[in-house]
Design an enzyme around this catalytic site. Structure first.
Site, short mmCIF file in Angstrom:
data_model
loop_
_atom_site.label_atom_id
_atom_site.label_comp_id
_atom_site.label_asym_id
_atom_site.label_seq_id
_atom_site.Cartn_x
_atom_site.Cartn_y
_atom_site.Cartn_z
N CYS A 1 -7.48 -12.53 -17.76
CA CYS A 1 -6.86 -12.57 -16.53
C CYS A 1 -6.66 -11.56 -15.66
CB CYS A 1 -5.20 -13.15 -17.09
SG CYS A 1 -3.87 -13.06 -15.57
N CYS B 1 -3.27 -10.15 -15.03
CA CYS B 1 -2.58 -9.60 -16.13
C CYS B 1 -3.07 -7.87 -16.36
CB CYS B 1 -3.02 -10.18 -17.38
SG CYS B 1 -2.57 -11.92 -17.57
#
Length: 302
Positions: A215, A218
């Protein structure tokens, strides 16, 4: 194509349908002419796969939301490459499968150290160890549920596990990575099997970041979250942790996107507070102060 009784002497009635297979008993006969069409379809479904399959691409249609046969329950037995009682294990597992063969179940037995079985096993939270691993996996409400066998790997032992599962007395199993060693912080890594001990600790507020390694959001949050953890490192009332959601399943926790940030307050662990504000050190620190279980103890503590 019509074949005479000379080729198949076991045929005693006409017409008889014969399914030829390169697995199990080699062929199957259907001579119940005149029965409704659905019975013939069930017969074909019954014999379309081996009694016990391996990790083939064809098997993958039995698992996952939206798959062709996701209504099937998958019974998976994995063994290590150096397992010394493989012949006996296969005999016992095939006996289990024989008694439950049908349209409802698919049985899998495979070497956990070989691809593609290794990857398939890891996706289901199963890792190589010295003993076999048996799990029942089913799809329910578009979520995979897993149930792990803990007893002996005999037909009787596995059959007892199967019976208990059918009766609803087997607890669900959750995927978990191995606990990291060491785990120095300031952002502590939490896995499925350590979640309760660390996150549900009633003496601390615990701020949890659920993330996925792939991600991009993230990765951008990572240095900000690390800075916040360092800033609060001396405060024993709050702990910042992270959970890789691709490797760990947490009971009663739904994560619909990454990253997801939740505060598990010491005062109420059953109802975590989801953070949806700006992803800055200042904004998250303010959120932790406003929602702290200990904000009334002193003016400076969270």
């Amino acid at each position: 194509m019509q074949l005479g009784k000379q080729a198949f002497p076991e045929v005693s009635e006409d017409p008889t349908f014969i399914v030829l297979k390169d697995y199990d008993e080699g062929k199957a006969l259907f001579s119940r002419y005149g029965l409704p069409k659905r019975y013939f379809k069930l017969f074909l479904r019954f014999h379309e796969n081996p009694l016990v399959s391996n990790c083939t691409g064809k098997l993958m249609k039995y698992v996952g939301p939206g798959q062709e046969n996701s209504e099937k329950t998958l019974v998976m037995l994995f063994y290590p490459s150096d397992y010394t009682s493989l012949e006996e294990l296969e005999k016992e597992f095939r006996g289990l499968a024989e008694e439950r063969r049908g349209d409802e179940y698919a049985f899998l037995m495979a070497n956990i150290t070989e691809e593609p079985c290794k990857k398939f096993a890891e996706e289901n939270g199963i890792r190589a160890k010295k003993d076999p691993t048996l799990q029942i996996v089913r799809m329910k409400d578009w979520q995979l549920e897993r149930f792990a066998h803990q007893g002996p790997f005999t037909k009787q032992g596995m059959g007892g596990f199967f019976k208990s599962w059918k009766e609803g007395s087997v607890q669900k199993a959750y995927k978990s990575a191995e606990p990291p060693e060491p785990n120095p912080g300031p952002v502590y890594k939490v896995v499925g099997q350590t979640f309760a001990d660390i996150v549900l600790n009633p003496s601390q507020d615990v701020f949890v970041k659920f993330y996925a390694p792939w991600c991009g959001h993230c990765r951008r949050l990572e240095p900000v979250y690390e800075e916040l953890a360092k800033k609060l490192a001396t405060n024993e009332r709050v702990k910042l942790v992270e959970v890789d959601s691709t490797e760990n399943e947490i009971p009663n926790t739904q994560v619909s996107g990454y990253p997801t940030l939740k505060l598990y307050r010491a005062a109420d662990k059953k109802h975590p507070v989801t953070y949806d504000g700006e992803r800055t050190v200042e904004a998250m620190e303010k959120f932790l102060k406003e929602n702290s279980s200990f904000k009334d103890e002193t003016k400076t503590d969270l």
